[in-house]
Design a protein around this motif. Structure first.
Motif, PDB file in Angstrom:
ATOM      1  N   ASP A   1      -8.486  13.677  -8.078  1.00  0.00           N
ATOM      2  CA  ASP A   1      -9.248  12.939  -9.091  1.00  0.00           C
ATOM      3  C   ASP A   1      -8.475  12.944 -10.405  1.00  0.00           C
ATOM      4  N   SER A   2      -7.563  12.005 -10.540  1.00  0.00           N
ATOM      5  CA  SER A   2      -6.674  11.984 -11.698  1.00  0.00           C
ATOM      6  C   SER A   2      -7.291  11.242 -12.867  1.00  0.00           C
ATOM      7  N   PRO A   3      -7.299  11.835 -14.044  1.00  0.00           N
ATOM      8  CA  PRO A   3      -7.811  11.167 -15.238  1.00  0.00           C
ATOM      9  C   PRO A   3      -6.732  10.389 -15.981  1.00  0.00           C
ATOM     10  N   THR A   4      -5.562  10.229 -15.368  1.00  0.00           N
ATOM     11  CA  THR A   4      -4.473   9.560 -16.096  1.00  0.00           C
ATOM     12  C   THR A   4      -4.043   8.270 -15.390  1.00  0.00           C
ATOM     13  N   ASN A   5      -2.896   7.748 -15.741  1.00  0.00           N
ATOM     14  CA  ASN A   5      -2.509   6.401 -15.294  1.00  0.00           C
ATOM     15  C   ASN A   5      -1.948   6.342 -13.884  1.00  0.00           C
ATOM     16  N   GLN A   6      -1.823   7.515 -13.231  1.00  0.00           N
ATOM     17  CA  GLN A   6      -1.413   7.522 -11.835  1.00  0.00           C
ATOM     18  C   GLN A   6      -2.633   7.831 -10.978  1.00  0.00           C
ATOM     19  N   GLN A   7      -2.934   6.962 -10.036  1.00  0.00           N
ATOM     20  CA  GLN A   7      -4.061   7.177  -9.133  1.00  0.00           C
ATOM     21  C   GLN A   7      -3.527   7.384  -7.724  1.00  0.00           C
ATOM     22  N   PHE A   8      -4.007   8.425  -7.067  1.00  0.00           N
ATOM     23  CA  PHE A   8      -3.555   8.745  -5.723  1.00  0.00           C
ATOM     24  C   PHE A   8      -4.725   8.578  -4.760  1.00  0.00           C
ATOM     25  N   VAL A   9      -4.560   7.722  -3.786  1.00  0.00           N
ATOM     26  CA  VAL A   9      -5.644   7.478  -2.831  1.00  0.00           C
ATOM     27  C   VAL A   9      -5.147   7.687  -1.410  1.00  0.00           C
ATOM     28  N   ILE A  10      -6.097   7.829  -0.499  1.00  0.00           N
ATOM     29  CA  ILE A  10      -5.735   8.023   0.907  1.00  0.00           C
ATOM     30  C   ILE A  10      -6.061   6.750   1.671  1.00  0.00           C
ATOM     31  N   LEU A  11      -5.034   6.159   2.242  1.00  0.00           N
ATOM     32  CA  LEU A  11      -5.214   4.927   3.019  1.00  0.00           C
ATOM     33  C   LEU A  11      -4.855   5.181   4.475  1.00  0.00           C
ATOM     34  N   THR A  12      -5.486   4.412   5.347  1.00  0.00           N
ATOM     35  CA  THR A  12      -5.018   4.399   6.734  1.00  0.00           C
ATOM     36  C   THR A  12      -3.760   3.514   6.782  1.00  0.00           C
ATOM     37  N   PRO A  13      -2.965   3.662   7.821  1.00  0.00           N
ATOM     38  CA  PRO A  13      -1.797   2.787   7.939  1.00  0.00           C
ATOM     39  C   PRO A  13      -2.177   1.311   7.899  1.00  0.00           C
ATOM     40  N   GLU A  14      -3.322   0.970   8.492  1.00  0.00           N
ATOM     41  CA  GLU A  14      -3.732  -0.425   8.498  1.00  0.00           C
ATOM     42  C   GLU A  14      -4.076  -0.908   7.083  1.00  0.00           C
ATOM     43  N   GLN A  15      -4.809  -0.046   6.350  1.00  0.00           N
ATOM     44  CA  GLN A  15      -5.132  -0.413   4.964  1.00  0.00           C
ATOM     45  C   GLN A  15      -3.860  -0.593   4.143  1.00  0.00           C
ATOM     46  N   GLN A  16      -2.960   0.320   4.348  1.00  0.00           N
ATOM     47  CA  GLN A  16      -1.712   0.267   3.583  1.00  0.00           C
ATOM     48  C   GLN A  16      -0.969  -1.033   3.867  1.00  0.00           C
ATOM     49  N   GLN A  17      -0.923  -1.416   5.120  1.00  0.00           N
ATOM     50  CA  GLN A  17      -0.264  -2.662   5.507  1.00  0.00           C
ATOM     51  C   GLN A  17      -0.931  -3.857   4.850  1.00  0.00           C
ATOM     52  N   ARG A  18      -2.260  -3.891   4.951  1.00  0.00           N
ATOM     53  CA  ARG A  18      -2.973  -5.054   4.419  1.00  0.00           C
ATOM     54  C   ARG A  18      -2.795  -5.188   2.911  1.00  0.00           C
ATOM     55  N   LEU A  19      -2.960  -4.049   2.193  1.00  0.00           N
ATOM     56  CA  LEU A  19      -2.832  -4.100   0.734  1.00  0.00           C
ATOM     57  C   LEU A  19      -1.413  -4.510   0.325  1.00  0.00           C
ATOM     58  N   SER A  20      -0.452  -4.103   1.136  1.00  0.00           N
ATOM     59  CA  SER A  20       0.945  -4.393   0.798  1.00  0.00           C
ATOM     60  C   SER A  20       1.266  -5.881   0.804  1.00  0.00           C
ATOM     61  N   LYS A  21       0.366  -6.669   1.360  1.00  0.00           N
ATOM     62  CA  LYS A  21       0.646  -8.109   1.379  1.00  0.00           C
ATOM     63  C   LYS A  21       0.592  -8.716  -0.017  1.00  0.00           C
ATOM     64  N   SER A  22      -0.292  -8.179  -0.869  1.00  0.00           N
ATOM     65  CA  SER A  22      -0.386  -8.760  -2.210  1.00  0.00           C
ATOM     66  C   SER A  22      -0.026  -7.761  -3.320  1.00  0.00           C
ATOM     67  N   ILE A  23       0.152  -6.500  -2.938  1.00  0.00           N
ATOM     68  CA  ILE A  23       0.338  -5.489  -3.980  1.00  0.00           C
ATOM     69  C   ILE A  23       1.496  -4.548  -3.633  1.00  0.00           C
ATOM     70  N   VAL A  24       2.298  -4.256  -4.657  1.00  0.00           N
ATOM     71  CA  VAL A  24       3.374  -3.283  -4.483  1.00  0.00           C
ATOM     72  C   VAL A  24       2.889  -1.911  -4.953  1.00  0.00           C
ATOM     73  N   PHE A  25       3.013  -0.918  -4.096  1.00  0.00           N
ATOM     74  CA  PHE A  25       2.657   0.455  -4.488  1.00  0.00           C
ATOM     75  C   PHE A  25       3.454   1.405  -3.599  1.00  0.00           C
ATOM     76  N   GLU A  26       3.401   2.663  -3.921  1.00  0.00           N
ATOM     77  CA  GLU A  26       4.271   3.625  -3.253  1.00  0.00           C
ATOM     78  C   GLU A  26       3.491   4.478  -2.262  1.00  0.00           C
ATOM     79  N   VAL A  27       4.062   4.666  -1.079  1.00  0.00           N
ATOM     80  CA  VAL A  27       3.517   5.685  -0.175  1.00  0.00           C
ATOM     81  C   VAL A  27       4.070   7.021  -0.632  1.00  0.00           C
ATOM     82  N   TRP A  28       3.206   7.885  -1.084  1.00  0.00           N
ATOM     83  CA  TRP A  28       3.606   9.130  -1.724  1.00  0.00           C
ATOM     84  C   TRP A  28       3.919  10.208  -0.694  1.00  0.00           C
ATOM     85  N   GLU A  29       3.068  10.244   0.328  1.00  0.00           N
ATOM     86  CA  GLU A  29       3.208  11.317   1.313  1.00  0.00           C
ATOM     87  C   GLU A  29       2.421  10.919   2.563  1.00  0.00           C
TER      88      GLU A  29
END
Lengths: 344, 344, 344, 344
Positions: free
Chosen positions: B284-312
């Motif tokens: 629960d980050s109060p700053t400008n970096q937000q870390f969320v947990i995605l399934t591989p499918e969610q990550q794939q779908r979001l990646s179609k319109s948005i650039v973000f980093e897989v952290w771990e």
């Protein structure tokens, strides 16, 4: 007082000392350019069953580790080791002084497993930002380990396979190597070791010598300019023949093995004594370092007649204490210990 | 495509860019000997409520950390940090390159506690062989941390007390300091920070500048020859006024605060969106970096319109992904994100 | 006041600045993973007539030298240079910080000759104790040199032959390379340079850029892990596209050549002025740095309207002073200089 | 064959060897925590007439220099020495390995003068860009020098004054200190030396010991954590009492002086022989190293019965050759030399 404080509390094993005495009037060139160094190297090659091994003599363990890690790594590369590794804890940053990071993996018992290395490397390689991280270039293990444990042929072989798979050098710190090769129940041999790592060293200081460590490059040639690297690390002895003489003696009539087996015999008898008197082992070590758990009262009482080291304070009631044997440990020493245990 | 990949994907905050434009024809001396650097330092001193702080401008974060750690430590001393600290993981061994070891303490969430420092120091001092170990000389923390967390006044104060008790320097890596000071619910202020550490830096690169980090020596004078130390680390910019101009602009009309607050507003709206659409936060980050947990499918779908980093990659089903806001994040960007989440 | 103090006193060459302006709103990945960096590399390869050159962008000169010397040498090897070389005098020990010694050869005029290298190497190899010495691993020259001199194709070719003969890398510091390639009477070209050394850098900072140096590995592949080496040296710019944009612009429509030729034209007119007014040259430089000998009185008088550097005090009556031109030097600047000389 | 090749070709001076023999069965703690080290330190303090000197025992010369220079300098500072200094030529970059530059001043005869230091420092301080240069932090001299020369009390005093004036540490490398103190015509004494430098070392290896150098901090306390610094440099001997025993013996009944005077007597007789047979001295050395100029034919003929080093090939007809005496040099050795010279 009898001392089990360490295996470097005594002087020199007498055969070695006599050899220094007998040759003292001779004149030889310095820096290892003398017939005794040549002879010693030949005997070590023979003991390793590796006719083309490159061998160098350095003075002490920390120095040898820093020199070898610097020599085997490219600038800035890191060395994988356990978090309890000597290079990670007790070498005052000698590895970092030459710009290398210790990539420390957690260890329950001072041993490193091939699986740990594989897991680490897979995680590293999968990390998209791994080019921003220290690049792992080698694996460091101690044999025996900091708590006296050993590696079987299978375990070492697995580590060496992993080293090959991930293009890492495998380097074995053998400060107490003799005790590892003579350990109760081990299947490790010097030739097997020599053929399953890139480089290792045969410890002299803790196995009867006054000082000296013999570096063996086995699968890998020493890097260009390794003599200069030794000099740059301040590890080149001017009266170099003193190293040759000691190792030549250690590898004549298997003195190295005899010293080691004696210390192991004494250590196993010591372990039996601890068990007999109900002292709990902190770890079941098959080598010359025995780690037991004492209460503060026991530690106080034993300290009246015996010198030994408090290794770690586990909690208020449990002190991990270390007892070490060497070439000099005698029956009388064990008798004193038994008396003390009986009174404790 | 909309990018939440990092806070250094965009160009320069426009007010800063215009300032560079407007002053381009002027001639000033190099290496920071110019009126803009002087002006910027004065404004930073004022913002810190510390009239006698010594301030220097360096170019990037890793460089600044290596330079400061080298400057604050005696040769061979070590720096206490968490095992997830940027200097321990993502700076390619820059600290070790100058001979210093990172004394890494385990951390669940990238924060270091005063208690951890105390425990470490007590264990260290109680170890009879601690003279054989790297001597701890300083504490390193990041504010906000690598996972976007912050320190309260109480927490920082406690760390600073501990630093005093054990004669350690306390140094704060503020690569994203602005976002820490503007974080939701924080009580941290720039003056409090300045008065509760030995040195810190105010990050420019990730808070709207083209590059540049402002080092502040607060409780402690810079070591003799610090300018030369900067040069030795390759951290001295020839056209030094470019640093002065950027920080002078950042500390005029509180641009630094405005940039930071905007990014935080955007991040908090982003966090609300994640919650609204059932995305689990990794932290629960109060700053400008937000870390969320995605399934591989969610990550794939979001990646179609948005650039973000897989952290771990936590496991086969859970990817920790990072979304970062900056001065440039717009309402439209969040709209795109919401649309993507709604479709996911 | 008009300034001839250095070629980094002005801002950015306007075409570059406009390019930064025009692209500011774009989003790209960091650390040089962006199309502008790729484009710039392609253009530099073309200009070098070397399709497979490996190219990296770093930030400043001292940093670039330290990084490249560290990358091209084995641990502990030394770099041959003149005693007046920038790395030997004005880089604050950045080379030594990474463990390398500068093997300084005496130079009358800041140039190194192939014969000097040969003499040094023969002496070194003939010394029976040369294994106790730092092993030479590379040659460092500046082009143009610290006093504005250049190397002909024949001279560079001879140095490169010598480098091959003695297994040394040849590295060329091109902080002001443009001015060397545009120098009066030179036969040096970028392709010839690229094909007659192992690596070199194309200076941006002093040739119109805000900052930035383009490293070119020509005959030699970069060592494994060079990206990590850059990071370890703190030389990796987060907003890496700023480097790509600047070099892409510099290598579009030959801006790099235009900037350089303008500065040379101005410098040659300046030299003519000095001669016209009876000012003695300290050295006959064909590049943008002019060194003249002034009396203290002359230096005082000129300083009223012109900023320039006192380079060296030869004796009580003779000051070596440096006057530098750049992209920003104008006809008016030279008019002011002539007026000052006429009054002096 | 008789050897004058060096003063480390022989074994150990017999009194020392017997001492090692006699104490071999004892048990003491490691790393210098033993009564022999304590005793030796006390005797050295007494010999230096400096009751509060801090003393440490290291193993070899290059190692000692690297450790001391690292300890006495701030990070990145440089050490002033002659260009012929051992640290500048024959220590394989050990000083640079820890990040320090040797600031080499030209020397005709291996001696450094106070005037040279003053000239260097004035030039350095007058240079407006001296903050971009390595900051000088100490002066290094050898006593006797690399070519066997000595410093008078006046010369050392002047150097020490200069060190004070410019805030530099003065460190004296005494690898062959005994021979310097016993040199023909010297007025230098151990107490004078101890009171006119910041630190120095008393060489053991080349003055009869098997190995070992005694570091003395005189005017200056050792830096915090110096024990750890020794360890970090790999310079800590596990069986530390071997160092204590040797120095305790050397400083009992002035054995150190007796060894040195014997070698000097032999060297002066050798010098007389060279003169008698018309051999030109390369330098008039008052210590145990004699440098003569031989023709290639003379060198060949002498080499039939005598081992010595060709120091430098001046030209086709002149070889500078070195002949060294030690505790082991005998009348017979000189007789062999005279016979060879008579036949030559």
């Amino acid at each position: 007082m009898v001392s089990f404080e360490s295996d470097y509390n005594n002087g020199v094993q007498p055969e070695i000392l006599h050899r220094l005495f007998d040759t003292n009037d001779e004149q030889t060139s310095g820096y290892g350019n003398d017939p005794y160094c040549d002879q010693a190297k030949e005997k070590i090659r023979h003991a390793c069953q590796m006719g083309n091994a490159d061998i160098y003599f350095l003075i002490g363990g920390t120095q040898t580790n820093a020199t070898m890690i610097d020599a085997l790594l490219a600038p800035g590369e890191g060395v994988i080791a356990t978090d309890m590794a000597h290079i990670n804890v007790h070498e005052a940053g000698a590895v970092e002084a030459f710009g290398h990071k210790v990539l420390a993996l957690p260890s329950a018992d001072t041993k490193l497993t091939a699986q740990q290395v594989a897991d680490y490397m897979e995680l590293f390689l999968a990390d998209p930002s791994h080019e921003h991280e220290v690049q792992p270039g080698m694996i460091y293990i101690t044999l025996p380990t900091e708590m006296g444990l050993i590696y079987s042929q299978e375990e070492l072989g697995a580590l060496y396979d992993m080293a090959r798979r991930y293009h890492l050098a495998l380097y074995v710190d053998g400060a107490r190597l003799g005790y590892g090769l003579a350990a109760e129940g081990t299947d490790m041999t010097l030739p097997f070791l020599a053929h399953h790592c890139d480089a290792f060293y045969i410890g002299g200081t803790k196995v009867g010598a006054m000082f000296g460590e013999a570096v063996v490059f086995s699968q890998q040639r020493p890097p260009r300019g390794f003599f200069t690297t030794i000099k740059r690390h301040g590890a080149l002895l001017a009266k170099g023949r003193m190293l040759g003489l000691q190792f030549d003696t250690l590898f004549t009539d298997d003195l190295y093995g005899r010293i080691s087996r004696h210390a192991i015999d004494m250590a196993m008898r010591m372990k039996a004594l601890f068990r007999k008197y109900g002292i709990k082992l902190a770890i079941d070590s098959p080598t010359n370092q025995q780690f037991v758990i004492l209460t503060p009262e026991q530690q106080q009482r034993l300290s009246k007649s015996i010198v030994f080291e408090v290794w770690e304070q586990k909690d208020d009631r449990q002190l991990v204490c270390r007892f070490v044997t060497s070439w000099a440990t005698s029956d009388e020493d064990l008798t004193v210990l038994e008396k003390a245990l009986a009174n404790g």
